[in-house]
Scaffold this motif. Structure first.
Motif, mmCIF file in Angstrom:
data_model
loop_
_atom_site.group_PDB
_atom_site.id
_atom_site.type_symbol
_atom_site.label_atom_id
_atom_site.label_comp_id
_atom_site.label_asym_id
_atom_site.label_seq_id
_atom_site.Cartn_x
_atom_site.Cartn_y
_atom_site.Cartn_z
ATOM 1 N N GLY A 61 13.367 6.239 -4.864
ATOM 2 C CA GLY A 61 13.537 7.571 -4.285
ATOM 3 C C GLY A 61 12.238 8.254 -3.908
ATOM 4 O O GLY A 61 12.208 9.480 -3.752
ATOM 5 N N GLY A 62 11.174 7.515 -3.775
ATOM 6 C CA GLY A 62 9.922 8.093 -3.298
ATOM 7 C C GLY A 62 8.883 8.312 -4.378
ATOM 8 O O GLY A 62 7.864 8.964 -4.150
ATOM 9 N N ALA A 63 9.122 7.762 -5.552
ATOM 10 C CA ALA A 63 8.193 7.969 -6.668
ATOM 11 C C ALA A 63 7.033 6.966 -6.668
ATOM 12 O O ALA A 63 6.223 6.947 -7.592
ATOM 13 C CB ALA A 63 8.947 7.884 -7.983
ATOM 14 N N CYS B 239 7.120 3.738 -7.049
ATOM 15 C CA CYS B 239 7.183 2.718 -8.098
ATOM 16 C C CYS B 239 8.231 1.645 -7.844
ATOM 17 O O CYS B 239 8.836 1.154 -8.793
ATOM 18 C CB CYS B 239 7.322 3.341 -9.478
ATOM 19 S SG CYS B 239 8.673 4.474 -9.646
ATOM 20 N N CYS B 240 8.456 1.270 -6.561
ATOM 21 C CA CYS B 240 9.400 0.166 -6.332
ATOM 22 C C CYS B 240 8.976 -0.778 -5.212
ATOM 23 O O CYS B 240 9.313 -1.943 -5.243
ATOM 24 C CB CYS B 240 10.798 0.712 -6.040
ATOM 25 S SG CYS B 240 10.986 1.448 -4.411
ATOM 26 N N ALA B 241 8.283 -0.293 -4.206
ATOM 27 C CA ALA B 241 7.861 -1.087 -3.035
ATOM 28 C C ALA B 241 9.023 -1.534 -2.148
ATOM 29 O O ALA B 241 8.826 -2.332 -1.244
ATOM 30 C CB ALA B 241 7.008 -2.294 -3.442
ATOM 31 N N THR B 242 10.237 -1.010 -2.380
ATOM 32 C CA THR B 242 11.357 -1.377 -1.503
ATOM 33 C C THR B 242 11.503 -0.390 -0.335
ATOM 34 O O THR B 242 12.581 -0.259 0.252
ATOM 35 C CB THR B 242 12.684 -1.473 -2.283
ATOM 36 O OG1 THR B 242 12.909 -0.240 -2.972
ATOM 37 C CG2 THR B 242 12.660 -2.621 -3.268
ATOM 38 N N CYS B 243 10.428 0.292 -0.024
ATOM 39 C CA CYS B 243 10.393 1.126 1.189
ATOM 40 C C CYS B 243 9.262 0.635 2.096
ATOM 41 O O CYS B 243 8.792 1.354 2.957
ATOM 42 C CB CYS B 243 10.198 2.597 0.835
ATOM 43 S SG CYS B 243 8.609 2.919 0.061
ATOM 44 N N HIS B 244 8.884 -0.619 1.901
ATOM 45 C CA HIS B 244 7.764 -1.249 2.616
ATOM 46 C C HIS B 244 8.029 -1.311 4.124
ATOM 47 O O HIS B 244 9.085 -1.769 4.546
ATOM 48 C CB HIS B 244 7.615 -2.653 2.003
ATOM 49 C CG HIS B 244 6.589 -3.521 2.615
ATOM 50 N ND1 HIS B 244 6.594 -4.880 2.449
ATOM 51 C CD2 HIS B 244 5.505 -3.251 3.385
ATOM 52 C CE1 HIS B 244 5.567 -5.421 3.085
ATOM 53 N NE2 HIS B 244 4.896 -4.445 3.663
ATOM 54 N N ARG C 189 2.522 -0.462 4.643
ATOM 55 C CA ARG C 189 2.478 0.811 3.917
ATOM 56 C C ARG C 189 3.826 1.027 3.233
ATOM 57 O O ARG C 189 4.823 0.413 3.601
ATOM 58 C CB ARG C 189 2.227 2.010 4.879
ATOM 59 C CG ARG C 189 0.893 2.020 5.571
ATOM 60 C CD ARG C 189 -0.274 2.201 4.634
ATOM 61 N NE ARG C 189 -0.285 3.468 3.928
ATOM 62 C CZ ARG C 189 -1.136 4.473 4.178
ATOM 63 N NH1 ARG C 189 -2.034 4.353 5.132
ATOM 64 N NH2 ARG C 189 -1.099 5.577 3.468
ATOM 65 N N LEU C 190 3.816 1.944 2.276
ATOM 66 C CA LEU C 190 5.081 2.375 1.680
ATOM 67 C C LEU C 190 5.535 3.613 2.444
ATOM 68 O O LEU C 190 4.800 4.612 2.503
ATOM 69 C CB LEU C 190 4.895 2.689 0.194
ATOM 70 C CG LEU C 190 4.511 1.486 -0.676
ATOM 71 C CD1 LEU C 190 4.342 1.919 -2.127
ATOM 72 C CD2 LEU C 190 5.542 0.368 -0.570
ATOM 73 N N SER C 191 6.727 3.535 3.016
ATOM 74 C CA SER C 191 7.161 4.631 3.896
ATOM 75 C C SER C 191 7.398 5.930 3.136
ATOM 76 O O SER C 191 7.407 7.003 3.735
ATOM 77 C CB SER C 191 8.403 4.234 4.692
ATOM 78 O OG SER C 191 9.470 3.898 3.831
ATOM 79 N N CYS C 192 7.546 5.859 1.821
ATOM 80 C CA CYS C 192 7.723 7.111 1.069
ATOM 81 C C CYS C 192 6.402 7.841 0.883
ATOM 82 O O CYS C 192 6.389 8.986 0.435
ATOM 83 C CB CYS C 192 8.387 6.852 -0.283
ATOM 84 S SG CYS C 192 7.336 6.030 -1.491
ATOM 85 N N GLN C 193 5.315 7.177 1.228
ATOM 86 C CA GLN C 193 4.007 7.817 1.064
ATOM 87 C C GLN C 193 3.457 8.333 2.403
ATOM 88 O O GLN C 193 2.313 8.787 2.474
ATOM 89 C CB GLN C 193 3.012 6.836 0.422
ATOM 90 C CG GLN C 193 3.458 6.359 -0.967
ATOM 91 C CD GLN C 193 3.683 7.517 -1.932
ATOM 92 O OE1 GLN C 193 2.783 8.324 -2.164
ATOM 93 N NE2 GLN C 193 4.880 7.614 -2.485
HETATM 94 S S1 FES Z 1 10.762 4.496 -2.417
HETATM 95 FE FE1 FES Z 1 9.953 3.434 -4.116
HETATM 96 S S2 FES Z 1 7.898 3.130 -3.580
HETATM 97 FE FE2 FES Z 1 8.720 4.138 -1.882
#
Ligand code: FES
Length: 105
Positions: free
Chosen positions: A39-41, A43-48, A81-85
């Motif tokens: 969810g944007g924290a 800590c998953c890298a599944t928004c690569h 990049r991580l799209s949540c960042q």
């Molecule tokens: S949503 Fe988990 S790192 Fe971006």
């Protein structure tokens, strides 16, 4: 303001972007296939995503936590990049990204 997002099938989608939203949130809002598990924290890298070469320099530098998390992602490239960042702003109007492998829902 728009962003252009290519999905894993190679189809490009023009998405309406809102200032201050994370690119990940915009992609999720359009229900494209992006897991973004944490969810944007950061800590998953599944928004690569892969950032189009024209846009790489226009993004702010990665913070250490983004870099560390990307180490866990699959098929990382120089333009990963991580799209949540990535926070949407006027300067990023027209940003192009491609959803990376390993982010399927
Ligand atoms: S949503 Fe988990 S790192 Fe971006």
């Amino acid at each position: 303001m728009k962003i252009l997002v290519t999905d894993r099938d190679g189809k490009e989608h023009a998405l309406e972007a809102i200032e201050g939203w994370r690119v990940m949130e915009i992609i999720k809002d359009y229900k494209l296939d992006l897991k973004a598990e944490c969810g944007g924290a950061c800590c998953c890298a599944t928004c690569h995503v892969y950032v189009h070469p024209d846009w790489v320099e226009k993004l702010h530098d990665m913070r250490d936590d983004e870099e560390d998390m990307l180490d866990e992602a699959m098929e990382v490239e120089d333009n990963s990049r991580l799209s949540c960042q990535i926070l949407m702003s006027e300067e990023l109007d027209g940003l192009r990204v491609t959803i990376a492998p390993g982010t399927e829902i």
